[in-house]
Write a protein that holds these residues in place. Sequence first.
Motif, short mmCIF file in Angstrom:
data_model
loop_
_atom_site.label_atom_id
_atom_site.label_comp_id
_atom_site.label_asym_id
_atom_site.label_seq_id
_atom_site.Cartn_x
_atom_site.Cartn_y
_atom_site.Cartn_z
N ALA A 58 3.63 4.29 17.64
CA ALA A 58 3.76 2.91 18.10
C ALA A 58 2.38 2.27 18.16
CB ALA A 58 4.43 2.87 19.47
N TYR A 59 2.24 1.13 17.47
CA TYR A 59 0.95 0.44 17.43
C TYR A 59 1.11 -0.92 18.10
CZ TYR A 59 -3.64 -0.78 15.55
OH TYR A 59 -4.96 -1.14 15.42
N ARG A 60 0.06 -1.70 18.08
CA ARG A 60 0.05 -3.00 18.75
C ARG A 60 1.07 -3.97 18.13
NH1 ARG A 60 -5.62 -1.92 18.10
NH2 ARG A 60 -6.59 -1.35 20.09
N ASP A 61 1.51 -4.91 18.94
CA ASP A 61 2.42 -5.99 18.48
C ASP A 61 3.69 -5.43 17.86
OD1 ASP A 61 0.49 -7.88 19.27
OD2 ASP A 61 -0.54 -7.69 17.34
N PHE A 62 4.21 -4.35 18.43
CA PHE A 62 5.48 -3.74 18.02
C PHE A 62 5.44 -3.23 16.58
CE2 PHE A 62 6.44 -7.02 21.21
CZ PHE A 62 7.00 -6.22 22.20
N GLN A 63 4.26 -2.96 16.08
CA GLN A 63 4.14 -2.39 14.74
C GLN A 63 4.09 -0.86 14.86
OE1 GLN A 63 0.60 -4.71 13.92
NE2 GLN A 63 1.64 -5.82 12.30
N SER A 64 4.31 -0.20 13.73
CA SER A 64 4.33 1.26 13.78
C SER A 64 4.04 1.83 12.40
CB SER A 64 5.69 1.76 14.28
OG SER A 64 6.72 1.38 13.38
N PHE A 65 3.73 3.12 12.36
CA PHE A 65 3.63 3.84 11.10
C PHE A 65 4.09 5.28 11.33
CE2 PHE A 65 -0.56 3.86 13.10
CZ PHE A 65 -0.96 5.19 13.05
N VAL A 66 4.40 5.96 10.22
CA VAL A 66 4.99 7.30 10.32
C VAL A 66 3.94 8.34 9.96
CG1 VAL A 66 6.79 8.83 9.46
CG2 VAL A 66 7.25 6.38 9.70
N ALA A 92 -7.07 16.21 26.24
CA ALA A 92 -7.76 15.32 27.18
C ALA A 92 -7.55 13.85 26.84
CB ALA A 92 -9.26 15.64 27.17
N GLN A 93 -6.75 13.57 25.78
CA GLN A 93 -6.43 12.18 25.39
C GLN A 93 -7.70 11.38 25.07
OE1 GLN A 93 -2.86 10.63 25.98
NE2 GLN A 93 -2.50 12.77 25.53
N GLN A 94 -8.63 12.01 24.36
CA GLN A 94 -9.88 11.34 24.01
C GLN A 94 -9.85 10.91 22.55
OE1 GLN A 94 -13.06 14.11 24.82
NE2 GLN A 94 -12.71 14.15 27.04
N GLY A 95 -10.25 9.67 22.30
CA GLY A 95 -10.39 9.17 20.93
C GLY A 95 -9.09 8.82 20.24
N LEU A 96 -7.96 8.85 20.94
CA LEU A 96 -6.67 8.63 20.28
C LEU A 96 -6.45 7.17 19.92
CD1 LEU A 96 -4.35 11.02 22.34
CD2 LEU A 96 -5.67 11.48 20.26
N THR A 97 -6.88 6.25 20.78
CA THR A 97 -6.73 4.83 20.47
C THR A 97 -7.57 4.45 19.26
OG1 THR A 97 -6.32 4.31 22.80
CG2 THR A 97 -6.99 2.49 21.37
N GLU A 98 -8.79 4.97 19.22
CA GLU A 98 -9.66 4.70 18.06
C GLU A 98 -9.06 5.30 16.79
OE1 GLU A 98 -14.31 5.38 16.60
OE2 GLU A 98 -13.65 6.12 18.57
N LYS A 153 -8.14 3.24 13.35
CA LYS A 153 -8.70 3.57 12.03
C LYS A 153 -7.59 3.85 11.02
CE LYS A 153 -13.38 5.10 13.03
NZ LYS A 153 -14.44 6.03 12.64
N LEU A 154 -6.56 4.58 11.47
CA LEU A 154 -5.45 4.87 10.55
C LEU A 154 -4.73 3.59 10.15
CD1 LEU A 154 -3.94 8.11 12.15
CD2 LEU A 154 -5.16 7.93 9.98
N TRP A 155 -4.52 2.70 11.11
CA TRP A 155 -3.83 1.44 10.80
C TRP A 155 -4.65 0.62 9.81
CZ3 TRP A 155 0.83 -0.55 11.35
CH2 TRP A 155 1.00 -1.92 11.14
N ASN A 156 -5.94 0.58 9.99
CA ASN A 156 -6.81 -0.16 9.05
C ASN A 156 -6.78 0.46 7.66
OD1 ASN A 156 -7.58 -2.05 10.98
ND2 ASN A 156 -9.34 -0.84 11.65
N MET A 157 -6.77 1.79 7.59
CA MET A 157 -6.74 2.46 6.30
C MET A 157 -5.40 2.20 5.58
SD MET A 157 -8.48 6.13 7.35
CE MET A 157 -8.40 6.88 5.71
N LEU A 158 -4.32 2.17 6.35
CA LEU A 158 -3.01 1.96 5.75
C LEU A 158 -2.80 0.52 5.30
CD1 LEU A 158 -0.83 4.03 8.25
CD2 LEU A 158 -1.32 4.61 5.88
#
Length: 335
Positions: free
Chosen positions: A205-213, A316-322, A326-331
């Motif tokens: 689940a990404y921002r603005d109700f967007q998503s990727f698999v 530890a949930q570190q770096g997951l938002t970043e 990055k994945l969303w930008n690459m896609l």
Amino acid sequence: MTEGNFVDYVKIYVSSGKGGKGSTHLHREKFIEKGGPDGGDGGRGGHVYLVGNKSLWTLFHLKFARHVKAGHGGDGGGDRSTGADGEDKFIEVPLGTVVRDKESNEILFEITAHGEKRIVAQGGKGGLGNWHFRSSTNQTPRYSQPGLPSEEIDMILELKVLADVGLVGFPNAGKSTLLSVLTSAKPKIADYPFTTLKPNLGIVAYRDFQSFVIADIPGIIEGAAEGKGLGHYFLRHIERNSTLLFLVPVDTPDIKAEYDILVNELKKYNPEMLDKERMLVISKCDMLDDELKLELKIQLDKDFKNIPYLFISSVAQQGLTELKDKLWNMLNTEN
């Protein structure tokens, strides 16, 4: 979906229906002594179709349906009545299904779109009735055509999962753990190699109700392209991913060497794999302090000049938002 319910390879026998035979009927009616031929045509045999269904993620529903047969066409009748067409059979498959001929191993086609419909076995055409064969020299033909026979095929259905991002790494690298924290998927997680024996899919689940698999592919070992470990059984799933996420634990003795082995296995299996977008993720980084992370960063800058990398920790949930950014930008960036 449990691991046992994920089926990505089935063998299935399909048979279309044979065509109905034409009729040799001669018209009979009161006060009409010689009514002539009026035999109708036979009906078409049923087709067997494969239909894409985006709601399916596995071939599990076909695991025990090893034989699929369409209906036969009905025979023609008098008064030029045509026989009924045989019942068509529709086999629904998930998107990304590859159809092979079992004998030749030739790829027949692939189903990649929702609602895409392809005939795998064509029903036999119905035979013509004797009405078609009347002529000035043969006004009462007493013969008709038989229907054409059915088609039979032994085929193999292979599923190549359709995911935007494929997680690539050695066994026990933490791929399943990362998938479980990025998505709502619940893959099997344990402290031993080859915990994952089937691909797991999760929706990020990404921002603005967007998503990727994202797909967690079973771990690669050196020699996988030659069939070692799980071999080709899982490498085919990576072919569909537009972006590859290489996951290497920070406690690996040589990160560059492990990355090179993974890339080499993909190259040996299919050189086109190297055309995909790649990203390196260093996992388990909660084990590092700032000083060690800085030293490692200097080394990674030398080893990975053209490959973006990122430090994360799933636990530890570190770096997951970043990582998601990055994945969303690459896609969503056109090359």
